[in-house]
Design a protein around this motif. Sequence first.
Motif, PDB file in Angstrom:
ATOM      1  N   LEU A 120       0.935  -1.722  -0.039  1.00 22.62           N
ATOM      2  CA  LEU A 120      -0.296   0.187   0.286  1.00 22.62           C
ATOM      3  C   LEU A 120       1.274   0.867   0.111  1.00 22.62           C
ATOM      4  N   PHE A 121       1.972   1.022   0.761  1.00 25.30           N
ATOM      5  CA  PHE A 121       2.886   2.684   0.559  1.00 25.30           C
ATOM      6  C   PHE A 121       2.903   2.522  -0.577  1.00 25.30           C
ATOM      7  N   ALA A 122       3.915   1.071  -0.758  1.00 23.68           N
ATOM      8  CA  ALA A 122       4.700   1.603  -2.348  1.00 23.68           C
ATOM      9  C   ALA A 122       3.726   1.367  -3.343  1.00 23.68           C
ATOM     10  N   SER A 123       2.429   1.328  -3.813  1.00 18.74           N
ATOM     11  CA  SER A 123       2.388   1.641  -4.892  1.00 18.74           C
ATOM     12  C   SER A 123       1.895   2.715  -4.918  1.00 18.74           C
ATOM     13  N   GLN A 124       1.317   3.901  -3.931  1.00 19.18           N
ATOM     14  CA  GLN A 124       1.513   4.698  -4.345  1.00 19.18           C
ATOM     15  C   GLN A 124       2.696   6.298  -4.750  1.00 19.18           C
ATOM     16  N   GLY A 125       3.583   5.975  -4.732  1.00 21.30           N
ATOM     17  CA  GLY A 125       4.704   6.502  -5.254  1.00 21.30           C
ATOM     18  C   GLY A 125       5.399   5.613  -6.616  1.00 21.30           C
ATOM     19  N   GLY A 126       4.264   4.272  -7.154  1.00 22.80           N
ATOM     20  CA  GLY A 126       4.195   3.807  -7.939  1.00 22.80           C
ATOM     21  C   GLY A 126       3.575   4.107  -9.084  1.00 22.80           C
ATOM     22  N   TYR A 127       2.475   4.714  -8.422  1.00 24.38           N
ATOM     23  CA  TYR A 127       1.968   5.242  -9.400  1.00 24.38           C
ATOM     24  C   TYR A 127       2.223   6.877  -9.563  1.00 24.38           C
ATOM     25  N   PHE A 128       2.139   7.699  -9.119  1.00 18.78           N
ATOM     26  CA  PHE A 128       2.061   8.949  -9.271  1.00 18.78           C
ATOM     27  C   PHE A 128       3.451  10.143  -9.652  1.00 18.78           C
ATOM     28  N   VAL A 129       3.913   8.290  -9.314  1.00 17.76           N
ATOM     29  CA  VAL A 129       5.902   9.181  -9.852  1.00 17.76           C
ATOM     30  C   VAL A 129       5.831   9.528 -11.413  1.00 17.76           C
ATOM     31  N   PRO A 130       5.808   7.312 -12.146  1.00 16.11           N
ATOM     32  CA  PRO A 130       5.822   7.575 -13.299  1.00 16.11           C
ATOM     33  C   PRO A 130       4.855   8.150 -13.547  1.00 16.11           C
ATOM     34  N   PHE A 131       3.564   8.820 -13.929  1.00 19.18           N
ATOM     35  CA  PHE A 131       2.934   9.478 -14.596  1.00 19.18           C
ATOM     36  C   PHE A 131       3.544  10.928 -14.542  1.00 19.18           C
ATOM     37  N   THR A 132       3.709  11.828 -13.029  1.00 16.25           N
ATOM     38  CA  THR A 132       3.848  12.580 -13.477  1.00 16.25           C
ATOM     39  C   THR A 132       5.208  12.882 -14.476  1.00 16.25           C
ATOM     40  N   LEU A 133       6.056  11.583 -13.884  1.00 13.74           N
ATOM     41  CA  LEU A 133       7.440  11.835 -15.429  1.00 13.74           C
ATOM     42  C   LEU A 133       7.059  11.664 -16.835  1.00 13.74           C
ATOM     43  N   VAL A 134       5.822  11.180 -17.126  1.00 11.85           N
ATOM     44  CA  VAL A 134       6.322  10.528 -17.945  1.00 11.85           C
ATOM     45  C   VAL A 134       4.974  11.719 -18.925  1.00 11.85           C
ATOM     46  N   THR A 135       4.323  12.344 -18.119  1.00 10.62           N
ATOM     47  CA  THR A 135       3.936  13.489 -18.690  1.00 10.62           C
ATOM     48  C   THR A 135       4.426  14.880 -19.117  1.00 10.62           C
ATOM     49  N   MET A 136       5.542  14.684 -17.698  1.00 10.73           N
ATOM     50  CA  MET A 136       6.490  16.012 -18.713  1.00 10.73           C
ATOM     51  C   MET A 136       7.306  15.382 -19.442  1.00 10.73           C
ATOM     52  N   ALA A 137       7.784  13.602 -19.728  1.00  6.02           N
ATOM     53  CA  ALA A 137       8.691  13.263 -20.977  1.00  6.02           C
ATOM     54  C   ALA A 137       8.265  13.657 -21.747  1.00  6.02           C
TER      55      ALA A 137
END
Length: 445
Positions: free
Chosen positions: A245-262
Amino acid sequence: MSREKQTPPGRLGLPWLGESLALLRSNHGFYKDRAAKYGPVFKTRLFGIDFVVCSGHEAFHLFATDPRIVRGSSDPISVEQLFAGSLALIDGTDHHLRKAVMLRAVGYRSAIEAYLPRMQALIQTMVDSWMQRGGEAPVLPDLQMFAARLGGALYTGDQSEQGAAELYQAGADIRAGFQSLPFAIPGTPYARARKAHKRLTRIVDEAIARHQSGHYDDIVSRMLDAADESGVGAAELGGDIRHLLFASQGGYFVPFTLVTMALGQHPEIVAKAREEVERIAPAGPLTMDQIEQMEYLEQISKELRRYFAMNSATFFGRLTEPMQIGGYLIPAGWGAMGAIHITMRNADVFDDPERFDPDRFEPAAEAALAPGSYVPHGDGQATHHRCPGENIVTIAVKMYLTLLLRQATWTLPEQDLTLSNELFPLPESGLVVRFHQHAPVQTAV
């Protein structure tokens, strides 16, 4: 003295403390700077333990797969306290048994397929809000709350905004605790992290009780079923759910943010990705078959995790006997870790590694990669210490891109896109995005 008889180059620093403060100051810069100075295999001292740091595909693969390196008893006290009860800190039969329970819920195609409608509904709601809002807005806060809402939908069974806000804050406090000294002095980030760990434990305990008395089809319900069949106890199950549950939060918002930027920086990638979406899944509910057919989106999701510094290193291990790594002799009892991000910036494996290029993961090119080359989720067998969320993250990124590309074009106004010095580096600006409605090309009938 021959090279094979030497320990690796590097600096041990002060007794006990070693280079611990340097690691806390710059989690990612620590590995990058030392690899540039000493080479892919180097030594350091962290929190009282002498370590060998393994990067490069050969050393990383050896670290991840050699049975002479075991997990547990060498992680920093902050990791041991904030991940207490997690299978990431154990090895052997118990680890494999509990990992199989996890994989039943987050690794199998059939399980992830059952979650698709809930994932799509939450992503679609977020994308719709961006389009309705118009103008410019930072997307990171929305993506962080999306990840917390998804935690309610797939883990806790509590889909209230209050529940999502509590998950979001607990996750944020725990992440901050990993980059502070592990002394729980009131008011410090680490003290807040310890309190957040207790809150997360309570949330998980309540979720387990809720699932035991109700009817759900989600990650926790599937883990409960698998645990009953496997004989995994309630205490172990709770620790593993808390970790996921803890790991899943960063597991979604981190790649979503970075792929939007890229993609905001690479319109040529957007055009190619949009063509695939409009050809395979132009509208309607997404199916697993459609998601699996979108090969270019998969290449983007993999390059995203190779290119950006999402994880600096693995959990730590310890050598049970002397062994050679990278031509150096490492004594028994030393700690060991795999350096994730710098391994995937290896110019010997990835041509021009500082370039964002999804084409490097075309099927033939990916198949030619040596073991230990692409390791954003670790290496080795799925039932060992490889991250169980690898498949669901890949699918989530592809779903997010599909729903965004169906509806939106976007640009990045002038802002500070410097990546922060955090556990998961993200744009300092929070990633301000200017969205516009995408008008699909109308074909003649």
